[in-house]
Design an enzyme around this catalytic site. Structure first.
Site, PDB file in Angstrom:
ATOM      1  N   LYS A  93       0.782  -1.283  -0.120  1.00 54.21           N
ATOM      2  CA  LYS A  93       0.004  -0.042   0.053  1.00 54.21           C
ATOM      3  C   LYS A  93       0.788   1.251  -0.145  1.00 54.21           C
ATOM      4  O   LYS A  93       0.590   2.255  -0.805  1.00 54.21           O
ATOM      5  CB  LYS A  93      -1.028  -0.021   1.274  1.00 54.21           C
ATOM      6  CG  LYS A  93      -1.775  -1.237   1.191  1.00 54.21           C
ATOM      7  CD  LYS A  93      -2.848  -0.805   2.522  1.00 54.21           C
ATOM      8  CE  LYS A  93      -2.476  -0.942   3.740  1.00 54.21           C
ATOM      9  NZ  LYS A  93      -1.637  -2.347   4.219  1.00 54.21           N
ATOM     10  N   ARG A 146      -9.379   0.631   9.249  1.00 52.51           N
ATOM     11  CA  ARG A 146      -9.037  -0.678   9.534  1.00 52.51           C
ATOM     12  C   ARG A 146      -9.954  -1.519  10.363  1.00 52.51           C
ATOM     13  O   ARG A 146     -10.273  -2.672  10.819  1.00 52.51           O
ATOM     14  CB  ARG A 146      -7.863  -0.661  10.173  1.00 52.51           C
ATOM     15  CG  ARG A 146      -6.500  -0.782   9.425  1.00 52.51           C
ATOM     16  CD  ARG A 146      -5.456  -0.598  10.402  1.00 52.51           C
ATOM     17  NE  ARG A 146      -4.095  -1.514   9.858  1.00 52.51           N
ATOM     18  CZ  ARG A 146      -3.024  -1.019   9.645  1.00 52.51           C
ATOM     19  NH1 ARG A 146      -3.049   0.253   9.374  1.00 52.51           N
ATOM     20  NH2 ARG A 146      -1.944  -1.499   9.166  1.00 52.51           N
ATOM     21  N   ARG A 185      11.709  -6.521   4.644  1.00 56.39           N
ATOM     22  CA  ARG A 185      11.474  -5.192   4.754  1.00 56.39           C
ATOM     23  C   ARG A 185      12.085  -4.897   6.562  1.00 56.39           C
ATOM     24  O   ARG A 185      12.983  -3.997   6.544  1.00 56.39           O
ATOM     25  CB  ARG A 185      10.100  -4.666   4.962  1.00 56.39           C
ATOM     26  CG  ARG A 185      10.012  -3.164   5.313  1.00 56.39           C
ATOM     27  CD  ARG A 185       8.547  -2.852   4.736  1.00 56.39           C
ATOM     28  NE  ARG A 185       7.667  -2.990   5.868  1.00 56.39           N
ATOM     29  CZ  ARG A 185       6.073  -2.730   5.978  1.00 56.39           C
ATOM     30  NH1 ARG A 185       5.812  -2.330   4.578  1.00 56.39           N
ATOM     31  NH2 ARG A 185       5.427  -2.827   6.803  1.00 56.39           N
ATOM     32  N   ARG A 205      11.502  -1.376  11.837  1.00 61.95           N
ATOM     33  CA  ARG A 205      10.107  -1.619  12.406  1.00 61.95           C
ATOM     34  C   ARG A 205      10.020  -2.979  13.338  1.00 61.95           C
ATOM     35  O   ARG A 205      10.427  -3.945  12.704  1.00 61.95           O
ATOM     36  CB  ARG A 205       9.225  -1.438  11.265  1.00 61.95           C
ATOM     37  CG  ARG A 205       8.873  -0.334  10.952  1.00 61.95           C
ATOM     38  CD  ARG A 205       7.902  -0.374   9.723  1.00 61.95           C
ATOM     39  NE  ARG A 205       6.437  -0.870  10.241  1.00 61.95           N
ATOM     40  CZ  ARG A 205       5.250  -0.772   9.558  1.00 61.95           C
ATOM     41  NH1 ARG A 205       5.500  -0.185   8.484  1.00 61.95           N
ATOM     42  NH2 ARG A 205       4.433  -1.575  10.010  1.00 61.95           N
ATOM     43  N   ARG A 214      -0.786  -9.307  13.560  1.00 62.00           N
ATOM     44  CA  ARG A 214      -1.399  -8.222  12.551  1.00 62.00           C
ATOM     45  C   ARG A 214      -2.248  -8.849  11.592  1.00 62.00           C
ATOM     46  O   ARG A 214      -3.160  -8.233  11.015  1.00 62.00           O
ATOM     47  CB  ARG A 214      -0.285  -7.537  11.739  1.00 62.00           C
ATOM     48  CG  ARG A 214       0.702  -6.457  12.723  1.00 62.00           C
ATOM     49  CD  ARG A 214       2.081  -6.180  12.411  1.00 62.00           C
ATOM     50  NE  ARG A 214       2.023  -5.376  11.468  1.00 62.00           N
ATOM     51  CZ  ARG A 214       3.130  -5.323  10.565  1.00 62.00           C
ATOM     52  NH1 ARG A 214       4.177  -5.747  10.918  1.00 62.00           N
ATOM     53  NH2 ARG A 214       3.036  -4.424   9.556  1.00 62.00           N
TER      54      ARG A 214
HETATM   55  P1  AMP Z   1       0.920   0.078   9.171  1.00 61.04           P
HETATM   56  O1  AMP Z   1       2.298   0.993   8.668  1.00 61.04           O
HETATM   57  O2  AMP Z   1       0.032   0.511   8.196  1.00 61.04           O
HETATM   58  O3  AMP Z   1       1.300  -1.212   8.887  1.00 61.04           O
HETATM   59  O4  AMP Z   1       0.442   0.191  10.592  1.00 61.04           O
HETATM   60  C1  AMP Z   1       1.592  -0.202  11.510  1.00 61.04           C
HETATM   61  C2  AMP Z   1       0.730  -0.140  12.869  1.00 61.04           C
HETATM   62  O5  AMP Z   1      -0.077   1.048  13.155  1.00 61.04           O
HETATM   63  C3  AMP Z   1      -0.433  -0.989  12.872  1.00 61.04           C
HETATM   64  O6  AMP Z   1      -0.074  -2.453  13.211  1.00 61.04           O
HETATM   65  C4  AMP Z   1      -1.182  -0.392  14.022  1.00 61.04           C
HETATM   66  O7  AMP Z   1      -0.944  -0.923  15.301  1.00 61.04           O
HETATM   67  C5  AMP Z   1      -1.206   1.120  13.929  1.00 61.04           C
HETATM   68  N1  AMP Z   1      -2.173   1.541  13.022  1.00 61.04           N
HETATM   69  C6  AMP Z   1      -2.128   1.994  11.571  1.00 61.04           C
HETATM   70  N2  AMP Z   1      -2.826   2.310  11.253  1.00 61.04           N
HETATM   71  C7  AMP Z   1      -4.099   1.991  12.059  1.00 61.04           C
HETATM   72  C8  AMP Z   1      -5.636   2.248  12.202  1.00 61.04           C
HETATM   73  N3  AMP Z   1      -6.223   2.678  11.213  1.00 61.04           N
HETATM   74  N4  AMP Z   1      -6.185   1.841  13.244  1.00 61.04           N
HETATM   75  C9  AMP Z   1      -5.650   1.273  14.399  1.00 61.04           C
HETATM   76  N5  AMP Z   1      -4.111   0.998  14.258  1.00 61.04           N
HETATM   77  C10 AMP Z   1      -3.461   1.451  13.188  1.00 61.04           C
END
Ligand code: AMP
Length: 369
Positions: A192, A267, A306, A312, A324
């Protein structure tokens, strides 16, 4: 509809509505000040029409003067406020009533109040024709206002978009219906963020990644970052209230965007509903939700790869990655049905060369225009 520079505006307030609001303010102020001679200070350039109509409606002794400030550049309030015409002299003992065209965040107002801070006035009051109460920081009381309006960009009746539109007799608001707002949907590792990077350039969109905003806050040790870290480290979702408020702030920060790519948001069902309601209140909508599809095993391998360079913590441990995915399957996957019901769901194969995938996404986006 009218076009000013590159933007289209649609009718919002009729001349009668505006004049009725001005007359109502004149009446209210007259009630408080008709037995003295107040000094009305108009704030140029925006308040020019308001001041003229206000004075025609205020038929009691009064004096008039102007100050001139400038803060808007394009569609966003830049926070840089210049004084172009200073306060009138000899304010001692006078009741000063500021006549503003619009109060929004309160930044211009702060500068204005500051301008008068050395004057020994009897009273200092603020009257504004348009008042965006939902974004106003509340630092000073607004003593009189004409119409409380939502936080949309308006022009006309003295207000401009890059100097055009001041001579319109009615007020118009920015037409958002030609915006494109996309939700990029997919499991962690689906690509994404990578694809959003290309699409935002190609379609001139603002990319909002909630994960990136959280990581930025964590890195800077903000209150939000500290709160989010405990969830993110485990691969859990951050609570909805926190995430929704943050997303709204990010959208508010970009009032002149041609559209948004929401990456990693919504989400949960609550987030999807909050997004719809929020966008509707701003005369916007989600145009399409595009899912990048790929199998779990491929995604796990991508994320672990990654994790070696991204630093991360949630990418470096297979258990956290699987957690996740569980969060995704339980809370996010049901949104597919939510968007299908609205006829907005599109699925794209997320396996292949990066530019091949960009092409697949572009085909969906082009079909929306
Ligand atoms: P991402 O970079 O999109 O994979 O997000 C990393 C982490 O941020 C996720 O595993 C969640 O812990 C938190 N996070 C990101 N977006 C959301 C969301 N829309 N709702 C809740 N937690 C989020």
């Amino acid at each position: 509809m009218i076009k000013l520079h590159d933007k289209v505006f649609k009718p919002y307030l009729k001349e009668e509505q505006i004049l009725a609001a001005v007359a109502k303010m004149a009446k209210e102020i007259a009630k408080d000040y008709k037995d003295e001679t107040p000094l009305f200070v108009g704030v140029l350039n925006g308040a020019l029409m308001f001041v003229a109509d206000f004075l025609k409606a205020y038929q009691h002794p009064c004096e008039v003067s102007f100050v001139r400030l400038s803060s808007y550049q394009g569609l966003t309030s830049t926070g840089i406020v210049e004084t172009l015409l200073d306060v009138p002299e000899d304010l001692d003992g006078k009741s000063v009533i500021i006549l503003e065209d619009v109060v929004d965040t309160g930044r211009t107002l702060k500068q204005l109040v500051h301008l008068f801070s050395n004057a020994k006035v009897k009273e200092f009051k603020i009257a504004t024709l348009f008042y965006k109460s939902e974004v106003y920081n509340g630092e000073y009381p607004i003593d009189y206002f004409g119409i409380d309006i939502p936080d949309n960009f308006i022009v006309g009746y003295g207000l401009d978009y890059n100097e055009l539109g001041r001579n319109l007799r009615e007020v118009y608001q920015l037409n958002q219906s030609d915006m494109i707002n996309l939700v990029l949907f997919g499991k962690p590792g689906a690509g994404k963020g990578t694809q959003a990077g290309f699409l935002k350039e190609k379609y001139n969109l603002k990319h909002i990644s909630t994960g990136d905003v959280f990581r930025y806050n964590i890195k800077n040790g903000t209150e939000l970052g500290v709160l989010a870290k405990s969830y993110i480290d485990k691969g859990d979702l951050v609570p909805d209230e926190v995430t929704i408020d943050m997303l709204k702030d990010e959208v508010e920060k970009n009032p002149d965007a041609a559209g948004f790519i929401f990456d990693g948001f919504p989400r949960t069902a609550a987030q999807a509903e909050a997004l719809d309601n929020f966008l509707e209140s701003k005369d916007m909508k989600v145009n399409a939700t595009i899912a990048l599809e790929a199998e779990d095993d491929i995604l796990v391998a991508r994320l672990l790869e990654r994790g070696k360079s991204s630093g991360r913590s949630d990418d470096q441990d297979e258990d956290k990655i699987r957690n996740r995915f569980d969060e995704y399957n339980q809370k996010t996957a049901p949104l597919k049905a939510y968007y299908e019901k609205q006829g907005k769901f599109h699925s794209v194969n997320g396996i292949g060369d990066i530019d091949e995938i960009t092409e697949r996404l572009s085909n969906v986006i082009d079909s929306l225009m």
